[in-house]
Write an enzyme that holds these catalytic residues in place. Structure first.
Site, mmCIF file in Angstrom:
data_model
loop_
_atom_site.group_PDB
_atom_site.id
_atom_site.type_symbol
_atom_site.label_atom_id
_atom_site.label_comp_id
_atom_site.label_asym_id
_atom_site.label_seq_id
_atom_site.Cartn_x
_atom_site.Cartn_y
_atom_site.Cartn_z
ATOM 1 N N TYR A 67 50.454 16.950 22.960
ATOM 2 C CA TYR A 67 49.420 17.284 23.951
ATOM 3 C C TYR A 67 48.216 16.361 23.780
ATOM 4 O O TYR A 67 47.649 15.865 24.767
ATOM 5 C CB TYR A 67 48.989 18.755 23.821
ATOM 6 C CG TYR A 67 47.838 19.085 24.748
ATOM 7 C CD1 TYR A 67 48.027 19.153 26.128
ATOM 8 C CD2 TYR A 67 46.550 19.272 24.255
ATOM 9 C CE1 TYR A 67 46.966 19.407 26.985
ATOM 10 C CE2 TYR A 67 45.478 19.533 25.106
ATOM 11 C CZ TYR A 67 45.696 19.605 26.469
ATOM 12 O OH TYR A 67 44.639 19.854 27.318
ATOM 13 N N GLN B 194 31.001 20.163 28.814
ATOM 14 C CA GLN B 194 31.796 19.522 29.872
ATOM 15 C C GLN B 194 32.350 20.585 30.810
ATOM 16 O O GLN B 194 32.829 21.625 30.363
ATOM 17 C CB GLN B 194 32.942 18.717 29.239
ATOM 18 C CG GLN B 194 33.915 18.109 30.231
ATOM 19 C CD GLN B 194 35.053 19.060 30.587
ATOM 20 O OE1 GLN B 194 35.305 20.017 29.863
ATOM 21 N NE2 GLN B 194 35.720 18.821 31.694
ATOM 22 N N TYR C 298 34.503 21.347 34.754
ATOM 23 C CA TYR C 298 35.238 20.916 35.955
ATOM 24 C C TYR C 298 34.718 21.738 37.125
ATOM 25 O O TYR C 298 34.181 22.821 36.932
ATOM 26 C CB TYR C 298 36.731 21.245 35.826
ATOM 27 C CG TYR C 298 37.425 20.629 34.662
ATOM 28 C CD1 TYR C 298 37.853 19.310 34.721
ATOM 29 C CD2 TYR C 298 37.675 21.365 33.512
ATOM 30 C CE1 TYR C 298 38.514 18.734 33.655
ATOM 31 C CE2 TYR C 298 38.337 20.796 32.434
ATOM 32 C CZ TYR C 298 38.753 19.486 32.520
ATOM 33 O OH TYR C 298 39.397 18.926 31.468
ATOM 34 N N THR D 224 33.368 16.428 34.903
ATOM 35 C CA THR D 224 34.581 15.616 35.039
ATOM 36 C C THR D 224 35.044 15.590 36.490
ATOM 37 O O THR D 224 35.220 16.640 37.106
ATOM 38 C CB THR D 224 35.695 16.204 34.148
ATOM 39 O OG1 THR D 224 35.207 16.241 32.808
ATOM 40 C CG2 THR D 224 36.950 15.350 34.198
ATOM 41 N N ARG E 221 51.827 14.832 32.775
ATOM 42 C CA ARG E 221 51.952 14.585 31.329
ATOM 43 C C ARG E 221 53.372 14.980 30.910
ATOM 44 O O ARG E 221 53.661 16.128 30.614
ATOM 45 C CB ARG E 221 50.919 15.384 30.542
ATOM 46 C CG ARG E 221 49.477 14.905 30.721
ATOM 47 C CD ARG E 221 48.767 15.759 31.711
ATOM 48 N NE ARG E 221 47.411 15.349 32.032
ATOM 49 C CZ ARG E 221 46.340 15.900 31.480
ATOM 50 N NH1 ARG E 221 46.455 16.824 30.580
ATOM 51 N NH2 ARG E 221 45.150 15.512 31.853
ATOM 52 N N LYS F 10 31.729 12.059 34.654
ATOM 53 C CA LYS F 10 32.808 11.443 33.860
ATOM 54 C C LYS F 10 34.074 11.279 34.690
ATOM 55 O O LYS F 10 34.552 12.242 35.291
ATOM 56 C CB LYS F 10 33.108 12.327 32.649
ATOM 57 C CG LYS F 10 34.302 11.903 31.822
ATOM 58 C CD LYS F 10 34.366 12.738 30.556
ATOM 59 C CE LYS F 10 35.633 12.548 29.774
ATOM 60 N NZ LYS F 10 36.832 13.089 30.456
ATOM 61 N N HIS G 291 40.468 9.270 31.998
ATOM 62 C CA HIS G 291 40.886 10.510 31.334
ATOM 63 C C HIS G 291 41.864 10.188 30.195
ATOM 64 O O HIS G 291 42.846 10.898 29.974
ATOM 65 C CB HIS G 291 41.521 11.467 32.344
ATOM 66 C CG HIS G 291 41.223 12.922 32.076
ATOM 67 N ND1 HIS G 291 40.288 13.645 32.755
ATOM 68 C CD2 HIS G 291 41.758 13.792 31.177
ATOM 69 C CE1 HIS G 291 40.255 14.887 32.313
ATOM 70 N NE2 HIS G 291 41.145 15.009 31.329
ATOM 71 N N ARG H 159 45.546 9.996 30.994
ATOM 72 C CA ARG H 159 46.262 11.272 31.196
ATOM 73 C C ARG H 159 46.338 11.649 32.671
ATOM 74 O O ARG H 159 46.902 12.682 33.010
ATOM 75 C CB ARG H 159 45.551 12.394 30.427
ATOM 76 C CG ARG H 159 45.552 12.170 28.933
ATOM 77 C CD ARG H 159 44.460 12.993 28.240
ATOM 78 N NE ARG H 159 44.752 14.382 28.064
ATOM 79 C CZ ARG H 159 45.527 14.881 27.109
ATOM 80 N NH1 ARG H 159 46.112 14.070 26.256
ATOM 81 N NH2 ARG H 159 45.722 16.187 27.001
#
Ligand code: HOC
Length: 382
Positions: A26, A129, A131, A157, A166, A255, A279, A282
């Site tokens: 991960y 941080q 979202y 972000t 992923r 970001k 990122h 990712r």
């Protein structure tokens, strides 16, 4: 026979050995074929510094300021989701190490430890941080909560309109349709009380601390998955960032910009800074490395806007390369997760000392005494 870790790769090797496969993957993995993940590191290695001699470098210092806040070097710990899975109360341990060394720590929305827990455990408030979530009231609630707990710097972000593919997480049964079988049992074990990755606190386990008001009794990775699926908002535009700017009185870093136009848009929304980022490879695979995009962003936004970068930073030399190309500082992610997994707070502290030593030596050998003297003339472009 045990060798003291002296590089990021020492920590990475050890972390790979000591972590369950799904957890190592991960952190270590990227999207699709991991081309961008590789390019992030490879492109740093291509940048050559100039060796300059016979300068008086006896007054060397790695000190700087990041968004006006004194820091012992141009480095902050990047937000990492579920960092608390890599050591008990992992975010708190890493925040304490950052405080000791004198750099900012960033708590993630998707952290195991809430921003409140982190800020209560340290004297220096962490960066937070976030979202954009569908539930804007909850966004406001989290902003207010972070502010009330002392945080003054928000990293927002913007490169996660939808989660990247992923594939390691799919293979490990961590993301996607497969929550069955061995992988699922392992996840349950990993998140249950008593296991080495126990995330409980004082008898009240909560797996995603910042989301306790929203995801009731989050206790395993299913909670993580459901939250992402139900709340991450793909409809976000710069209009929402202007709304966010009005909600947040502190410093704002956007970001996840790679292009000059996007960086200008972030600045024009009133952000104090941007983070040049893909990122960590990712999200959109096959996109350019962060470091290759840094100079154009620096030139686009002008000197009033602080430019940070993440992705591919694996040594103090990379920090010096990025600052010479115009970054105010770097955010470092995977390496601190490896150090945390290997040796908790002491591991992260040691890792940061390694970075600081590497920066100090690189400054001296390029003939300067401070990070403020780094500039593009110190890059060998021949
Ligand atoms: C599929 C996971 O930023 C990361 C974090 C959290 C992203 C949530 C989506 O893992 O890159």
């Amino acid at each position: 026979f045990s060798v003291v870790p002296v590089t990021v790769s020492d920590y990475e090797r050890r972390a790979r050995r000591c972590l369950p496969r799904f957890l190592y993957d991960y952190a270590a993995g990227g999207a699709n074929n991991e081309e961008t993940l590789s390019a992030n590191c490879a492109d740093f290695s291509k940048i050559r510094l100039r060796q300059r001699v016979m300068y008086d470098v006896s007054r060397g210092s790695t000190d700087t300021t990041l968004l006006g806040q004194p820091a012992s070097m141009p480095l902050a710990l990047a937000p990492v989701g579920m960092a608390g899975m890599y050591a008990r109360r992992g975010e708190v341990q890493a925040a304490k190490a950052s405080e000791t060394v004198g750099i900012p720590f960033t708590g993630s929305t998707m952290g195991v430890c809430s921003i409140n827990e982190i800020n209560a455990a340290t004297n220096t408030a962490a960066w937070f941080q976030l979202y954009m979530l569908r539930d804007r009231d909850f966004v406001q609630e989290m902003l207010q909560n972070a502010w009330d707990s002392g945080t003054r710097t928000l990293i927002f972000t913007v490169d996660l309109a939808v989660p990247g593919l992923r594939l390691r997480d799919f293979r490990n049964g961590m993301i996607g349709g497969g929550w069955m079988g061995k992988a699922s049992q392992m996840l349950q074990l990993a998140t249950s009380p008593g296991w080495a990755y126990d995330v409980g606190i004082r008898g009240k386990p909560h797996f995603l601390g910042n989301l306790s008001g929203k995801v009731k009794d989050a206790k395993d990775l299913n909670s993580y998955k459901s939250f992402v699926e139900s709340q991450f908002d793909p409809s976000v535009t710069w209009e929402d960032i202007r709304w966010l700017r009005d909600q947040w009185k502190g410093q704002l870093l956007i970001k996840g910009v790679l292009e000059a136009d996007d960086a200008r848009a972030a600045r024009d929304c009133g952000a104090e800074g941007v983070v040049v980022s893909n990122h960590g490879g990712r999200q959109l695979d096959a996109v350019a490395s962060s470091i290759s995009k840094l100079p154009a962003v620096v030139d686009a936004v002008g000197s009033e806007t602080e430019v940070f970068i993440d992705g591919g930073i694996r040594s103090g030399l990379d920090v010096v390369r990025a600052v010479a190309l115009g970054a105010r500082g770097v955010l470092m992610g995977r390496p601190w997760i490896y150090a945390l997994a290997v040796n908790g707070e002491a591991g992260v502290r040691n890792l940061l000392e390694i970075f600081q030593r590497e920066i100090a030596i690189a400054l001296a050998l390029t003939g300067v005494n401070s990070v403020q003297e780094l500039n593009r003339e110190l890059i060998d472009s021949e």
